[in-house]
Design a protein around this motif. Structure first.
Motif, PDB file in Angstrom:
ATOM      1  N   PRO A  44       0.446  -1.012  -0.311  1.00  0.00           N
ATOM      2  CA  PRO A  44      -0.561  -0.078   0.120  1.00  0.00           C
ATOM      3  C   PRO A  44       0.958   1.574   0.472  1.00  0.00           C
ATOM      4  O   PRO A  44       0.303   2.229  -0.457  1.00  0.00           O
ATOM      5  CB  PRO A  44      -0.829  -0.168   1.641  1.00  0.00           C
ATOM      6  CG  PRO A  44      -0.863  -1.873   1.633  1.00  0.00           C
ATOM      7  CD  PRO A  44       0.659  -1.854   1.385  1.00  0.00           C
ATOM      8  N   GLN A  47       2.072   1.784  -3.865  1.00  0.00           N
ATOM      9  CA  GLN A  47       0.508   1.785  -4.312  1.00  0.00           C
ATOM     10  C   GLN A  47      -0.006   3.391  -4.183  1.00  0.00           C
ATOM     11  O   GLN A  47      -0.494   4.104  -4.739  1.00  0.00           O
ATOM     12  CB  GLN A  47      -0.168   0.708  -4.072  1.00  0.00           C
ATOM     13  CG  GLN A  47       0.228  -0.527  -4.962  1.00  0.00           C
ATOM     14  CD  GLN A  47       0.488  -0.822  -6.290  1.00  0.00           C
ATOM     15  OE1 GLN A  47       1.292  -0.474  -6.933  1.00  0.00           O
ATOM     16  NE2 GLN A  47      -0.420  -1.016  -6.871  1.00  0.00           N
ATOM     17  N   LEU A  48      -0.461   4.093  -3.028  1.00  0.00           N
ATOM     18  CA  LEU A  48      -0.699   4.734  -2.920  1.00  0.00           C
ATOM     19  C   LEU A  48       0.679   6.023  -2.526  1.00  0.00           C
ATOM     20  O   LEU A  48      -0.062   6.583  -3.341  1.00  0.00           O
ATOM     21  CB  LEU A  48      -1.005   4.681  -1.218  1.00  0.00           C
ATOM     22  CG  LEU A  48      -2.422   6.257  -0.917  1.00  0.00           C
ATOM     23  CD1 LEU A  48      -2.973   6.585  -2.331  1.00  0.00           C
ATOM     24  CD2 LEU A  48      -2.073   5.699   0.388  1.00  0.00           C
ATOM     25  N   TRP A 139      -5.793   9.097   6.203  1.00  0.00           N
ATOM     26  CA  TRP A 139      -5.842   7.990   5.939  1.00  0.00           C
ATOM     27  C   TRP A 139      -5.134   6.792   7.432  1.00  0.00           C
ATOM     28  O   TRP A 139      -3.831   6.655   6.542  1.00  0.00           O
ATOM     29  CB  TRP A 139      -5.761   8.245   3.897  1.00  0.00           C
ATOM     30  CG  TRP A 139      -6.272   9.153   3.594  1.00  0.00           C
ATOM     31  CD1 TRP A 139      -7.374   9.715   3.710  1.00  0.00           C
ATOM     32  CD2 TRP A 139      -5.981   9.325   2.547  1.00  0.00           C
ATOM     33  NE1 TRP A 139      -7.125  10.367   3.106  1.00  0.00           N
ATOM     34  CE2 TRP A 139      -6.828  10.706   2.475  1.00  0.00           C
ATOM     35  CE3 TRP A 139      -4.568   9.300   1.685  1.00  0.00           C
ATOM     36  CZ2 TRP A 139      -6.833  10.962   0.563  1.00  0.00           C
ATOM     37  CZ3 TRP A 139      -4.445   9.444   0.423  1.00  0.00           C
ATOM     38  CH2 TRP A 139      -5.743  10.751   0.014  1.00  0.00           C
ATOM     39  N   VAL A 141      -4.192   3.044   6.740  1.00  0.00           N
ATOM     40  CA  VAL A 141      -4.418   2.102   5.444  1.00  0.00           C
ATOM     41  C   VAL A 141      -4.455   0.226   6.196  1.00  0.00           C
ATOM     42  O   VAL A 141      -3.354   0.309   7.083  1.00  0.00           O
ATOM     43  CB  VAL A 141      -3.205   1.655   4.513  1.00  0.00           C
ATOM     44  CG1 VAL A 141      -3.536   0.700   3.778  1.00  0.00           C
ATOM     45  CG2 VAL A 141      -3.337   3.336   3.090  1.00  0.00           C
ATOM     46  N   VAL A 148      -9.354   1.743   3.889  1.00  0.00           N
ATOM     47  CA  VAL A 148      -8.519   2.346   4.936  1.00  0.00           C
ATOM     48  C   VAL A 148      -9.620   3.833   5.516  1.00  0.00           C
ATOM     49  O   VAL A 148     -10.950   3.674   4.734  1.00  0.00           O
ATOM     50  CB  VAL A 148      -8.351   3.262   3.789  1.00  0.00           C
ATOM     51  CG1 VAL A 148      -7.513   4.998   4.200  1.00  0.00           C
ATOM     52  CG2 VAL A 148      -7.339   2.626   2.196  1.00  0.00           C
ATOM     53  N   CYS A 177      -8.319   8.090  -5.741  1.00  0.00           N
ATOM     54  CA  CYS A 177      -7.917   6.909  -5.552  1.00  0.00           C
ATOM     55  C   CYS A 177      -8.766   5.768  -5.524  1.00  0.00           C
ATOM     56  O   CYS A 177      -9.048   5.454  -3.855  1.00  0.00           O
ATOM     57  CB  CYS A 177      -5.990   6.648  -5.322  1.00  0.00           C
ATOM     58  SG  CYS A 177      -5.490   5.585  -5.150  1.00  0.00           S
ATOM     59  N   VAL A 179      -9.161   2.037  -3.600  1.00  0.00           N
ATOM     60  CA  VAL A 179      -9.312   1.653  -2.308  1.00  0.00           C
ATOM     61  C   VAL A 179      -8.577   0.160  -3.053  1.00  0.00           C
ATOM     62  O   VAL A 179      -7.135   0.305  -2.847  1.00  0.00           O
ATOM     63  CB  VAL A 179     -10.025   1.491  -1.210  1.00  0.00           C
ATOM     64  CG1 VAL A 179      -9.486   0.561  -0.884  1.00  0.00           C
ATOM     65  CG2 VAL A 179     -10.446   3.074  -1.082  1.00  0.00           C
ATOM     66  N   VAL A 182      -4.951   0.216  -4.142  1.00  0.00           N
ATOM     67  CA  VAL A 182      -4.639   0.896  -3.290  1.00  0.00           C
ATOM     68  C   VAL A 182      -3.522  -0.414  -2.457  1.00  0.00           C
ATOM     69  O   VAL A 182      -2.161  -0.712  -1.845  1.00  0.00           O
ATOM     70  CB  VAL A 182      -4.553   1.444  -1.770  1.00  0.00           C
ATOM     71  CG1 VAL A 182      -3.716   1.444  -0.125  1.00  0.00           C
ATOM     72  CG2 VAL A 182      -4.957   2.567  -1.681  1.00  0.00           C
TER      73      VAL A 182
END
Length: 185
Positions: A44, A47-48, A139, A141, A148, A177, A179, A182
Motif C-alpha cells: 500500500p 501503490q498509494l 488515512w 490503511v 482505509v 484513488c 481503494v 491501494v
C-alpha cells in the motif's frame, strides 16, 4: 522507599538510535520502535505513494515525504512521530525548501499503515493525535481487511472498502484513488 524514574529519550538520542538502524518514535520522551513497512504493509505504501506522486508532482502542489520523514510535535518531553507518508502543501512549505531532519511543520495529510499488532483503538488514537496537532486528513490503511479509515477534523472516521475511492477533499482537490488500487487490485 526511593523509586527511580525511567530516563526520558530526547530528540538527540533518537537521532543517534536512527544512525544505528534503530527506528522509532517518541511519545512524551518514551521510545517506541517503528519498523519500515514491508511485506503486505509495504505494497500500500508503494501503490498509494505512486498515485500521490503522479498527482502532486506534475501540479507542483507541495511536498511528499516517506517513512524517513520525522515530525517533532512537542517538547519537552519530546513527542516525535514518523508517518509512513505525508503531504505538505506548497502554500505552507515552498517547493525546494530544505526540510530539517526533525521538521516542526505539521503536514496537511498523513498516511499510516496499521500493523497486525495495532488495535483499532490504538490506531484511532494515533489518527486523533495527528489531527489534534493540525493535520487535516489522516488515512489509515488496514492491509489485513483491505480497508482505509479516513479521519478528518471532529468527524467520526469513515471506513472505505475496495469498492470505494480515497478523495483528497480540500487538501488535494481532484485527487481520487480506488481503494482496490491501494492493495494492488
Amino acid at each position: 522507599m526511593a523509586t527511580t524514574e525511567a530516563k526520558l529519550v530526547t530528540a538527540e538520542d533518537l537521532l543517534r538510535l536512527d544512525s544505528r538502524g534503530i527506528h522509532g518514535e517518541l511519545i512524551r520522551g518514551v521510545f517506541y520502535e517503528k519498523t519500515p513497512p514491508g511485506g503486505e504493509r509495504g505494497l500500500p505504501v508503494v501503490q498509494l505513494g505512486d498515485a500521490l506522486v503522479n498527482f502532486v508532482e506534475p501540479r507542483r502542489l507541495g511536498t511528499l515525504v516517506g517513512f524517513d520523514s520525522v515530525i517533532w510535535l512537542e517538547r519537552p518531553p519530546d513527542k516525535i512521530r514518523v508517518p509512513y507518508m505525508a503531504f505538505t502543501s506548497v502554500e505552507r512549505l515552498p517547493l525546494g525548501e530544505e526540510v530539517p531532519a526533525y521538521a516542526e511543520l505539521v503536514p496537511d495529510l498523513v498516511v499510516e499503515i496499521a500493523s497486525p499488532s495495532d488495535s483499532r483503538s490504538q490506531i484511532h488514537d494515533k489518527a486523533r493525535m495527528w489531527l489534534s496537532h493540525g493535520v487535516r486528513i489522516v488515512w489509515v490503511v488496514h492491509p489485513d481487511t483491505r480497508t482505509v479509515d479516513v479521519h478528518r477534523g471532529d468527524r467520526d472516521a469513515a471506513t472505505l472498502g475496495e469498492n470505494d475511492a480515497l478523495d483528497g477533499m480540500d487538501v488535494l482537490p481532484g485527487f481520487t484513488c480506488p481503494v482496490k488500487a491501494v492493495f494492488g487490485g
